[in-house]
Design a protein around this motif. Structure first.
Motif, mmCIF file in Angstrom:
data_model
loop_
_atom_site.group_PDB
_atom_site.id
_atom_site.type_symbol
_atom_site.label_atom_id
_atom_site.label_comp_id
_atom_site.label_asym_id
_atom_site.label_seq_id
_atom_site.Cartn_x
_atom_site.Cartn_y
_atom_site.Cartn_z
ATOM 1 N N GLY A 1 78.835 19.176 -73.569
ATOM 2 C CA GLY A 1 77.744 18.613 -74.351
ATOM 3 C C GLY A 1 77.830 19.036 -75.801
ATOM 4 N N LEU A 2 77.522 18.110 -76.693
ATOM 5 C CA LEU A 2 77.477 18.405 -78.126
ATOM 6 C C LEU A 2 76.113 17.981 -78.641
ATOM 7 C CD1 LEU A 2 80.556 16.988 -77.477
ATOM 8 C CD2 LEU A 2 80.934 18.145 -79.651
ATOM 9 N N SER A 3 75.453 18.903 -79.342
ATOM 10 C CA SER A 3 74.072 18.674 -79.763
ATOM 11 C C SER A 3 73.894 18.883 -81.252
ATOM 12 C CB SER A 3 73.136 19.628 -79.018
ATOM 13 O OG SER A 3 71.810 19.545 -79.531
ATOM 14 N N GLY A 4 73.051 18.030 -81.859
ATOM 15 C CA GLY A 4 72.603 18.258 -83.219
ATOM 16 C C GLY A 4 71.716 19.483 -83.310
ATOM 17 N N PRO B 1 77.954 23.728 -73.581
ATOM 18 C CA PRO B 1 77.333 23.083 -74.738
ATOM 19 C C PRO B 1 77.956 23.552 -76.053
ATOM 20 C CG PRO B 1 75.967 24.890 -73.996
ATOM 21 C CD PRO B 1 77.176 24.872 -73.098
ATOM 22 N N HIS B 2 77.846 22.699 -77.061
ATOM 23 C CA HIS B 2 78.349 23.005 -78.402
ATOM 24 C C HIS B 2 77.304 22.593 -79.433
ATOM 25 C CE1 HIS B 2 81.977 22.591 -75.959
ATOM 26 N NE2 HIS B 2 82.638 23.282 -76.874
ATOM 27 N N LEU B 3 77.218 23.368 -80.501
ATOM 28 C CA LEU B 3 76.342 23.030 -81.618
ATOM 29 C C LEU B 3 77.163 22.326 -82.693
ATOM 30 C CD1 LEU B 3 73.427 23.378 -82.679
ATOM 31 C CD2 LEU B 3 74.217 25.446 -83.848
ATOM 32 N N VAL B 4 76.672 21.152 -83.119
ATOM 33 C CA VAL B 4 77.389 20.289 -84.055
ATOM 34 C C VAL B 4 76.593 20.208 -85.356
ATOM 35 C CG1 VAL B 4 78.370 17.988 -84.383
ATOM 36 C CG2 VAL B 4 78.261 18.965 -82.103
ATOM 37 N N MET C 1 75.020 18.328 -87.335
ATOM 38 C CA MET C 1 74.285 17.101 -87.628
ATOM 39 C C MET C 1 72.836 17.337 -87.225
ATOM 40 S SD MET C 1 75.714 14.621 -84.599
ATOM 41 C CE MET C 1 75.351 14.949 -82.865
ATOM 42 N N THR C 2 71.938 16.536 -87.726
ATOM 43 C CA THR C 2 70.516 16.787 -87.512
ATOM 44 C C THR C 2 70.088 16.539 -86.081
ATOM 45 O OG1 THR C 2 70.053 16.208 -89.808
ATOM 46 C CG2 THR C 2 68.193 16.188 -88.284
ATOM 47 N N ARG C 3 70.454 15.406 -85.522
ATOM 48 C CA ARG C 3 69.984 15.051 -84.186
ATOM 49 C C ARG C 3 71.023 14.205 -83.460
ATOM 50 N NH1 ARG C 3 64.493 12.296 -86.036
ATOM 51 N NH2 ARG C 3 64.299 11.435 -83.967
ATOM 52 N N GLY C 4 70.928 14.228 -82.155
ATOM 53 C CA GLY C 4 71.850 13.470 -81.322
ATOM 54 C C GLY C 4 72.485 14.347 -80.267
ATOM 55 N N ILE C 5 72.765 13.753 -79.116
ATOM 56 C CA ILE C 5 73.469 14.411 -78.012
ATOM 57 C C ILE C 5 74.608 13.496 -77.587
ATOM 58 C CG2 ILE C 5 73.342 14.984 -75.546
ATOM 59 C CD1 ILE C 5 71.954 17.110 -76.955
ATOM 60 N N LEU C 6 75.777 14.077 -77.401
ATOM 61 C CA LEU C 6 76.900 13.362 -76.793
ATOM 62 C C LEU C 6 77.416 14.219 -75.648
ATOM 63 C CD1 LEU C 6 78.813 10.888 -76.898
ATOM 64 C CD2 LEU C 6 80.382 12.331 -78.199
ATOM 65 N N VAL C 7 77.508 13.613 -74.477
ATOM 66 C CA VAL C 7 77.984 14.298 -73.285
ATOM 67 C C VAL C 7 79.230 13.596 -72.772
ATOM 68 C CG1 VAL C 7 77.458 14.452 -70.805
ATOM 69 C CG2 VAL C 7 75.882 15.429 -72.464
ATOM 70 N N THR C 8 80.229 14.385 -72.419
ATOM 71 C CA THR C 8 81.406 13.889 -71.711
ATOM 72 C C THR C 8 81.458 14.584 -70.364
ATOM 73 O OG1 THR C 8 82.659 13.518 -73.746
ATOM 74 C CG2 THR C 8 83.915 13.683 -71.704
ATOM 75 N N ALA C 9 81.373 13.825 -69.299
ATOM 76 C CA ALA C 9 81.362 14.378 -67.946
ATOM 77 C C ALA C 9 82.629 13.961 -67.210
ATOM 78 C CB ALA C 9 80.129 13.893 -67.187
ATOM 79 N N GLU D 1 82.997 -2.268 -73.608
ATOM 80 C CA GLU D 1 84.180 -2.061 -74.436
ATOM 81 C C GLU D 1 84.050 -0.820 -75.321
ATOM 82 O OE1 GLU D 1 86.809 -3.796 -73.951
ATOM 83 O OE2 GLU D 1 85.861 -5.215 -72.577
ATOM 84 N N ALA D 2 82.944 -0.722 -76.053
ATOM 85 C CA ALA D 2 82.765 0.396 -76.984
ATOM 86 C C ALA D 2 82.486 1.693 -76.233
ATOM 87 C CB ALA D 2 81.620 0.093 -77.940
ATOM 88 N N LEU D 3 82.599 2.803 -76.944
ATOM 89 C CA LEU D 3 82.234 4.109 -76.417
ATOM 90 C C LEU D 3 80.925 4.573 -77.058
ATOM 91 C CD1 LEU D 3 85.715 5.887 -76.508
ATOM 92 C CD2 LEU D 3 84.485 5.104 -74.471
ATOM 93 N N PRO D 4 80.114 5.319 -76.327
ATOM 94 C CA PRO D 4 78.857 5.813 -76.904
ATOM 95 C C PRO D 4 79.102 6.717 -78.107
ATOM 96 C CG PRO D 4 78.840 6.044 -74.525
ATOM 97 C CD PRO D 4 80.238 5.683 -74.906
ATOM 98 N N GLU D 5 78.195 6.635 -79.073
ATOM 99 C CA GLU D 5 78.230 7.524 -80.225
ATOM 100 C C GLU D 5 76.802 7.844 -80.639
ATOM 101 O OE1 GLU D 5 79.542 5.405 -83.952
ATOM 102 O OE2 GLU D 5 80.252 3.931 -82.492
ATOM 103 N N THR D 6 76.603 9.005 -81.211
ATOM 104 C CA THR D 6 75.244 9.470 -81.491
ATOM 105 C C THR D 6 74.531 8.603 -82.520
ATOM 106 O OG1 THR D 6 76.098 11.052 -83.119
ATOM 107 C CG2 THR D 6 75.758 11.846 -80.872
ATOM 108 N N LYS D 7 75.254 8.096 -83.498
ATOM 109 C CA LYS D 7 74.616 7.273 -84.520
ATOM 110 C C LYS D 7 74.070 5.976 -83.921
ATOM 111 C CE LYS D 7 73.936 7.499 -89.056
ATOM 112 N NZ LYS D 7 73.393 8.684 -89.734
#
Length: 346
Positions: free
Chosen positions: A167-170, A234-237, A239-247, A279-285
């Protein structure tokens, strides 16, 4: 509606959403730090001339009370609010886990252990019908929402044996007074934290997926739960806000891409805030400012692995937006009321 704990990031976002809700009268909001001060002292972006009230004033005036308080405080306030005839949506971790499990992972003695059996787990995609009748809702957090929704279809199909989740979190996910979040520390820096199976959201993820494994769908908060072992880092990234998870899911059976697409498409076909990408991959933006979760299951043909990616805004679907979604279900409003499905770009 009233809000206790209105000066944290989740509380501020909840105020913003509630003030735009056509079915809500916001009768009061409290903050021990800002009591008596105008709302703009904490949130200059919000236009409201009223000052922060006391907790007692907010409890007295409210029909539904949101508790956006640090862990350990909601378990003291919720019993009193329920005794006053209020309905409660708790944004902390106090009622998400059985008391013994909670105490082991949070290190806090549980003051209201009997209330756990009444609390309904507030993830609408899994517990919608239970939430409608609930007096006490335990609102999930951001990492858990992303990881659970990423792996739920595989668990409900009986195929999930375990998973490794990154997990990567803002920075807003750490809270307004989180340690190690000064600009000089997070800017142009990326770091893991609470590693080695120590993050307190692990048992919540495992319990959610275990319930799905044992019950399928629909699933009950206090129903049977199977065993799912999950590793989470988990990782701290910066950026202000957003979560990206790779499972990375450990699964049984044949899960080629077309099979995964059908499973996830069918599972979330009627969910207003879950978008399964082809087709696309999720992104926080893409989910910034929205109550939406973007998911993408992927069969990696070279290794035979199943990967699932999930993105959401940690302050909206990961916290305040989910609380409003639960409110809508509890009060009989259309579920999508006052909740944005579109993200902000750029």
């Amino acid at each position: 509606m009233g809000l206790l704990g209105a000066s944290g990031y989740g509380g501020g976002e909840l105020l913003r959403l509630l003030k735009a809700h056509p079915g809500v009268e916001l009768v009061g909001f409290s903050s021990r730090k800002h009591q008596g001060k105008p709302l703009a002292a904490a949130w200059p972006q919000l236009w409201d001339e009223r000052p922060f009230a006391s907790q007692e004033e907010v409890l007295e005036r409210s029909e539904v009370v949101f508790l956006a308080l640090p862990n350990g405080l909601a378990m003291e306030i919720a019993p009193r609010a329920l005794a006053m005839g209020k309905r409660v949506i708790d944004l902390s971790g106090d009622f998400r886990l059985p008391p013994g499990v909670y105490e082991a992972w949070y290190g806090i003695p549980h003051q209201s252990p009997t209330l756990y059996r009444e609390a309904i787990y507030g993830l609408p995609e899994l517990h919608r019908e239970e939430i409608r009748e609930a007096r006490l809702v335990a609102n999930p957090g951001c990492y858990v929402t992303a990881a659970t929704l990423a792996l739920a279809p595989l668990a409900a199909a009986g195929a999930l044996k375990g998973a490794f989740v990154v997990g990567l979190s803002g920075v807003s996910g750490a809270g307004r007074e989180g340690e190690g979040t000064f600009y000089a520390e997070v800017n142009e820096n990326l770091k893991p934290y609470r590693v080695g199976g120590t993050h307190r959201h692990i048992p919540e993820m495992e319990r959610n997926l275990g319930r799905l494994l044992a019950q399928g769908r629909p699933v009950r908060t206090h129903g049977e739960a199977g065993e799912v072992r999950l590793a989470f880092t988990p990782h701290l990234v910066p950026m202000t806000r957003g979560i990206l998870v790779t499972a990375e899911a450990e699964v049984e059976g044949d899960w080629r891409q077309e099979v995964l697409d059908e499973l996830y498409g069918d599972f979330y076909a009627r969910e207003p805030f879950v978008r399964v990408l082809r087709e696309a991959l999720p992104e926080t933006k893409g989910t910034y400012g929205s109550n939406r979760v973007d998911l993408k299951p992927l069969y990696e043909a070279r290794t035979g692995r199943v990967l699932v990616f999930a993105a959401l805004d940690n302050l909206v679907k990961g916290m305040a937006g989910q609380a409003v979604q639960n409110l809508n279900l509890m009060m009989g409003f259309p579920e999508e009321t006052a909740l944005p499905k579109e993200g902000l770009w750029p």
